[in-house]
Motif scaffolding. Structure first.
Motif, mmCIF file in Angstrom:
data_model
loop_
_atom_site.group_PDB
_atom_site.id
_atom_site.type_symbol
_atom_site.label_atom_id
_atom_site.label_comp_id
_atom_site.label_asym_id
_atom_site.label_seq_id
_atom_site.Cartn_x
_atom_site.Cartn_y
_atom_site.Cartn_z
ATOM 1 N N ARG A 429 0.829 -1.207 0.000
ATOM 2 C CA ARG A 429 0.000 0.000 0.000
ATOM 3 C C ARG A 429 0.861 1.253 0.000
ATOM 4 N N LEU A 430 0.241 2.357 -0.419
ATOM 5 C CA LEU A 430 0.849 3.684 -0.330
ATOM 6 C C LEU A 430 0.479 4.292 1.024
ATOM 7 N N ILE A 431 1.366 5.094 1.572
ATOM 8 C CA ILE A 431 1.095 5.805 2.822
ATOM 9 C C ILE A 431 1.367 7.285 2.606
ATOM 10 N N LEU A 432 0.368 8.115 2.875
ATOM 11 C CA LEU A 432 0.537 9.568 2.862
ATOM 12 C C LEU A 432 0.819 10.008 4.293
ATOM 13 N N ARG A 433 1.974 10.622 4.479
ATOM 14 C CA ARG A 433 2.417 10.987 5.836
ATOM 15 C C ARG A 433 2.534 12.508 5.943
ATOM 16 N N PRO A 434 1.902 13.132 6.945
ATOM 17 C CA PRO A 434 1.965 14.601 7.058
ATOM 18 C C PRO A 434 3.382 15.069 7.344
ATOM 19 N N ARG A 438 0.419 17.682 12.661
ATOM 20 C CA ARG A 438 -0.125 16.473 13.265
ATOM 21 C C ARG A 438 -1.336 15.972 12.489
ATOM 22 N N HIS A 439 -1.259 14.711 12.097
ATOM 23 C CA HIS A 439 -2.379 14.036 11.444
ATOM 24 C C HIS A 439 -1.987 12.572 11.316
ATOM 25 N N PRO A 440 -2.906 11.652 11.493
ATOM 26 C CA PRO A 440 -2.554 10.229 11.308
ATOM 27 C C PRO A 440 -2.133 9.940 9.873
ATOM 28 N N ASP A 441 -1.247 8.951 9.722
ATOM 29 C CA ASP A 441 -0.891 8.496 8.377
ATOM 30 C C ASP A 441 -2.146 8.033 7.644
ATOM 31 N N LEU A 481 1.408 19.640 3.568
ATOM 32 C CA LEU A 481 2.380 18.921 2.755
ATOM 33 C C LEU A 481 2.372 17.457 3.158
ATOM 34 N N TRP A 482 2.199 16.575 2.174
ATOM 35 C CA TRP A 482 2.095 15.139 2.414
ATOM 36 C C TRP A 482 3.228 14.427 1.675
ATOM 37 N N SER A 541 6.156 14.041 -3.240
ATOM 38 C CA SER A 541 5.326 14.677 -2.218
ATOM 39 C C SER A 541 4.141 15.353 -2.897
ATOM 40 N N LEU A 542 3.164 15.704 -2.082
ATOM 41 C CA LEU A 542 1.946 16.337 -2.576
ATOM 42 C C LEU A 542 1.545 17.450 -1.614
#
Length: 691
Positions: A429-434, A438-441, A481-482, A541-542
């Motif tokens: 899977r892909l993971i978007l990480r902040p 603060r925000h959950p993956d 920014l992710w 990044s996004l």
């Protein structure tokens, strides 16, 4: 703290043992040189001439440099050539002394004579770039650092460090950089640091400079790195008699290695920080030479002379935490040393090359090195010595990133595999990480078994559709920014890596999808754009931001109150033509969720100019992001980062007068100013100041 006197100082460095050339420097004591360049020389022709002239031609200027060249009993014309060069330079002195057997003795002679603010050690094989000393001195002066590393360049294939020179570092330390990977003494040292510690070189033929540099690093008040200019050119001699080549046997390394371990133990208390530094010596000075050089020795000499020393270092300096951080081959060596198994150690070292190429075995969610000792009941070596689960290489590549149609779906395709573990599992899977907030993956399922390009193995292919309207558990992707990571899975093993691409066009650029306006139906009243991009290292990044978030900030000045060092003053003015929400308060939000706000004070005679005073003296340690709250619900404007804002320090009375600091960071979300607040470590500060 007592000065460090490295043992066995060479007696040939005493004033009675050398003679000076007739020409003495004319530099006045009222104007001491900025840099004393110390050049130890032994049979250094013909490289010597370019070495010395590269110092004479420095842009720093002859009035700022003294050259101390020490002829260590040469027999090839080195001495006369140094005398000839000295006759052309009033700021050069030459010392002739009996041969000491290594570079440490002549360097000590030079240190005894040096009068500069800084000392620089230049080997007679090598030479400097014309602007090297000026840049390094400027870096040390501007940042008040004690050690400066200048970028090294290989000439003729000689190995040089590269990791530490990836970018300029005005002020860093050995825990925040790769500086400790290079322990050669070819650096700029503040002479007051050297003399305060009583540093001199021991009389070893190899590794004599590592304890010296290690002690300087461990006591330095800051380290700088000049990486944007080729400062130091390192080359092999034409005749091949570099000391590193002629004194490469194990016997020449032992004393220097012992002193490296003792130096680190002297200046660092047991714990993670010591382990991090000690690991370098365990890998490079213990395990590496033992594996490569011990099999060359006779078994009797290996058993009676070398083995006891290696065993003592493994038992004394390799903590359990450090042991776990080592690679499996090094873990195996250390385990055999700790458990006093000489014969098994010799077997491992003799077969090291063959065993390194063996594959892996998967068992119960872990991957192990398939070494002959693995689960051999006669050897009884713990499985931990062979566990490579967290180290097994992951090979991956993002082949394409593109928007699908006119919607808000970003499609990512590529290939990935965990080395030797076969096809991808459907749970990849892909993971978007902040990034910076603060925000959950956010996990995003991947479709596996696809070939992104002709010729790719379908078993390693993946496709991920990131629907920005629903990706966050049915909600749209939030502002910020992710960073994109890939959780690669095969045979029950999971490894998470930063998603990246290595492919570029002819100009070295990476193709990215265009910025896209997000669907207004999904974000009513919140027009936003999504910007996919690659970092300088090729990581994907996004960034999602409200369309008006990039408007010019009304903030015109950010500064610390000169009368109250722990108070931040933010000033600004609204644009006469601009509409939109009106800022009402200065807001600081911690990475742990705490919030502080102070109202904006608008001037009575100018309703568009405002000021806010934010006290930070009682903030909890952490990272705090500063924005302006507006009269529009949920709308905030970032306080921009300013180059002029420096850090500040203060004493917190409620913490028994303990000093704290606040330092601006450059990576706040949506370009907002971020402050790091933390207590000053008193023990480290005192050590740096007092030694």
């Amino acid at each position: 703290m007592r000065p460090l006197h490295l043992p066995h100082r060479n007696p040939t460095s005493s004033l009675a043992s050398y003679r000076l050339t007739a020409r003495e420097p004319t530099m006045s004591p009222a104007h001491p040189p900025r840099v004393s360049v110390i050049i130890p020389a032994y049979n250094s022709m013909p490289e010597l001439t370019k070495c010395v002239t590269s110092v004479m031609e420095q842009t720093l200027g002859p009035d700022e440099i003294e050259i101390i060249a020490v002829d260590d009993g040469s027999t090839d014309g080195t001495g006369p050539e140094l005398d000839r060069l000295a006759r052309t330079c009033s700021h050069m002195r030459v010392v002739h002394q009996p041969n000491s057997g290594g570079a440490g003795g002549p360097r000590n002679t030079g240190l005894d004579l040096a009068g500069g603010d800084y000392v620089f050690f230049l080997d007679s094989d090598d030479y400097l770039g014309p602007d090297a000393l000026r840049r390094m001195v400027a870096m040390a002066d501007e940042n008040r650092t004690d050690v400066v590393l200048g970028k090294m360049v290989s000439v003729g294939g000689r190995a040089v460090p590269t990791a530490v020179f990836s970018h300029n570092q005005p002020r860093t330390d050995i825990f925040s950089s790769a500086a400790y990977r290079t322990l050669g003494c070819w650096k700029l040292f503040r002479r007051s640091l050297v003399e305060r510690l009583g540093l001199r070189f021991p009389p070893y033929r190899n590794c004599e400079d590592k304890p010296f540099t290690a002690a300087a690093y461990l006591n330095a008040d800051g380290i700088s790195v000049v990486a944007d200019y080729d400062c130091y050119y390192s080359r092999n001699r034409q005749n091949g008699n570099n000391l590193t080549l002629t004194a490469a046997d194990l016997v020449h390394r032992m004393d220097g290695t012992r002193l490296c371990f003792e130096t680190v133990a002297r200046y660092l208390e047991p714990g993670p920080r010591r382990d991090r530094i000690m690991r370098r010596h365990v890998e490079w000075e213990l395990c590496g030479p033992l594996r490569a050089l011990l099999p060359r020795e006779s078994e009797q000499r290996a058993r009676e002379y070398f083995y006891p020393q290696f065993r003592d270092w493994a038992r004394s300096y390799v903590s359990d935490g450090l042991f776990r951080s080592l690679t499996p081959p090094d873990r195996l060596i250390v385990h055999l040393l700790r458990t006093d198994r000489f014969e098994d150690l010799m077997t491992v070292t003799r077969n090291a090359k063959e065993d390194a190429a063996r594959g892996n075995v998967v068992d119960k969610g872990r991957v192990y090195w398939s070494h002959p000792f693995f689960r051999d009941p006669d050897k009884a070596v713990p499985d931990d010595c062979f566990d490579v689960t967290d180290r097994i290489p992951v090979h991956h590549e993002l082949a394409e990133a593109a928007w699908t149609g006119d919607g808000d779906v970003l499609r990512l395709t590529g290939h990935a595999r965990i080395e030797s573990l076969g096809p991808l599992q459907p749970t990849t899977r892909l993971i978007l990480r902040p990034h910076g907030f603060r925000h959950p993956d956010i996990p995003v399922p991947a479709a596996v078994g696809t070939a992104p390009q002709a010729g790719d193995d379908p078993a390693t292919g993946f496709t991920v559709d990131v629907d920005l309207r629903t990706v966050d558990a049915g909600a749209p992707l939030g502002d910020g920014l992710w960073d994109a990571y890939l959780d690669v899975r095969a045979q029950g093993i999971s490894r998470t890596v930063r998603l990246r691409t290595t492919s570029t066009d002819t100009d070295g650029r990476r193709a990215t999808p265009p910025r896209r306006e997000l669907n207004a139906d999904v974000r009513p009243g919140e027009p936003a754009t999504a910007r996919p991009f690659f970092t300088a290292h090729g990581h994907f990044s996004l960034e999602v931001r409200r369309t008006d978030a990039g408007a010019a900030s009304p903030v015109t000045d950010v500064a610390w109150d000169p009368s109250r060092r722990a108070t931040l003053v933010v000033s600004g003015r609204l644009d006469d033509e601009a509409g939109g929400p009106r800022p009402t308060a200065l807001r600081a939000e911690a990475d742990r969720g705490s919030v502080r706000e102070v109202p904006l004070r608008y001037a009575r005679d100018d309703s568009r100019s405002f000021t806010a005073r934010m006290p930070v003296g009682k903030w909890r340690p952490g990272r705090w992001t500063l924005t302006l709250r507006t009269d529009a619900p949920g709308r905030r404007l970032p306080v921009p980062v300013t180059r002029e804002l420096s850090g500040t320090r203060w004493f917190r009375a409620s913490r028994l007068g303990r000093p704290y600091y606040a330092k601006p960071l450059r990576n706040g979300p949506r370009g907002a100013l971020m402050l790091r607040v933390a207590p000053i470590r008193l023990v480290a500060a005192v050590r740096r100041r007092l030694g």
